[in-house]
Design an enzyme around this catalytic site. Structure first.
Site, PDB file in Angstrom:
ATOM      1  N   LEU A  78     -23.212  72.049 -73.572  1.00  0.00           N
ATOM      2  CA  LEU A  78     -24.009  70.897 -73.995  1.00  0.00           C
ATOM      3  C   LEU A  78     -24.924  70.400 -72.880  1.00  0.00           C
ATOM      4  O   LEU A  78     -24.471  70.120 -71.773  1.00  0.00           O
ATOM      5  CB  LEU A  78     -23.068  69.772 -74.446  1.00  0.00           C
ATOM      6  N   ASP A  79     -26.224  70.317 -73.197  1.00  0.00           N
ATOM      7  CA  ASP A  79     -27.238  69.780 -72.284  1.00  0.00           C
ATOM      8  C   ASP A  79     -27.361  70.572 -70.979  1.00  0.00           C
ATOM      9  O   ASP A  79     -27.835  70.052 -69.971  1.00  0.00           O
ATOM     10  CB  ASP A  79     -26.956  68.303 -71.962  1.00  0.00           C
ATOM     11  N   GLU A  80     -26.926  71.817 -70.980  1.00  0.00           N
ATOM     12  CA  GLU A  80     -26.991  72.636 -69.765  1.00  0.00           C
ATOM     13  C   GLU A  80     -27.931  73.826 -69.933  1.00  0.00           C
ATOM     14  O   GLU A  80     -27.970  74.707 -69.085  1.00  0.00           O
ATOM     15  CB  GLU A  80     -25.587  73.150 -69.398  1.00  0.00           C
TER      16      GLU A  80
END
Length: 294
Positions: free
Chosen positions: A225-227
């Site tokens: 997530l969000d990486e």
């Protein structure tokens, strides 16, 4: 004459540029724009070339003729017609600023895409989509139906032939399976500088820390997530005199601009995945020109 582009990724070695330019010249193609990058850290080479086929050769002929060169250098090579509009699905929840911005850019021709569907887990933007003659699909998402909801989304994707999903502030976490299946084909906008200030209230976190710059990050979606690999970022300056609500309002503009630039780069074939990072080449001359003013 046809206006085409060629994207190339391979291991860095001598003779790549000469082979590409020589091939295009031999096929009566005139290069109009070119960008390349040799990554010394990974040993990877990236190149994007815009050209006109002045001899009348079409894409299939160029692809077939280029096959021996691609094989010799172990290239991932893609020819595409720059005039062909990529099919895109936009997914949105209850924050509409990014959706509205994308629709405006699409309407005036500044973002040459074909929006084939708007998908939301709420009904807020049904009328907006319908007024633009875009099919709207409301797919509610809960803990109990998440798998079936994503299956519906994937059926819409398959039915429309969409090549890209844009998460325009779609506030649902996608499954690992969907992220892997659509690797490099889902773009998200995150309302902060990643990896700082993650979570549901990044502007509140930034406000509490007294930051002087707030920003937005547009990236490819991955199972982490969000990486995902970052495509575009932007900032706006703030001061101690502004409130948390000011941060949110100012951030909306930054989010919309960063997302639009990321989508623009992707649809023009300017973004290359390079491990956990990206290589993003500058836009070709004229690629931001609008068909009409408003």
């Amino acid at each position: 004459m046809f206006s085409f582009a060629l994207r190339v990724k391979c291991r860095s070695t001598r003779g790549i540029v000469a082979a590409i330019s020589g091939f295009l010249a031999d096929q009566a193609c005139n290069i109009t724009d070119s960008a390349q990058f040799d990554d010394a850290d990974t040993g990877n080479f990236f190149m994007r070339v815009s050209f006109r086929s002045e001899g009348g050769l079409e894409l299939e002929e160029l692809r077939a003729g280029f096959t021996p060169i691609a094989s010799r250098f172990g290239m991932e090579a893609e020819f595409f017609d720059e005039a062909t509009k990529r099919k895109v699905i936009i997914m949105v929840s209850r924050f509409g600023h990014c959706l509205n911005d994308l629709l405006y850019r699409w309407r005036i021709g500044a973002l040459p895409i074909e929006i084939v569907a708007v998908i939301s887990n709420h009904m807020d933007y049904q009328k907006l989509a319908v007024n633009h003659d875009i099919p709207f699909h409301c797919i509610k998402v809960t803990k109990d139906n998440k798998s079936e909801a994503e299956a519906q989304q994937m059926r819409i994707l398959a039915g429309t032939g969409a090549e890209l999903i844009v998460l325009a502030r779609y506030m649902q976490v996608l499954s690992d399976e969907m992220c892997q299946k659509m690797s490099g084909r889902i773009i998200n906008i995150h309302h902060s500088f990643l990896p700082s200030f993650k979570g549901a209230s990044p502007y509140k976190q930034a406000y509490e820390r007294g930051v002087k710059l707030i920003g937005a990050t547009s990236h490819y979606v991955t199972a982490d997530l969000d990486e995902g690999p970052i495509i575009e970022q932007d900032i706006i300056r703030v001061t101690h005199a502004q409130s948390n609500d000011d941060y949110v309002s100012l951030g909306r503009d930054v989010e919309a601009q960063a997302l639009a630039r990321a989508v623009h780069a992707h649809i023009h074939g300017r973004v290359f995945l390079n491990g956990s990072k990206t290589v993003v080449f500058p836009p070709s001359p004229g690629s931001y020109a609008s068909e009409r003013m408003g």
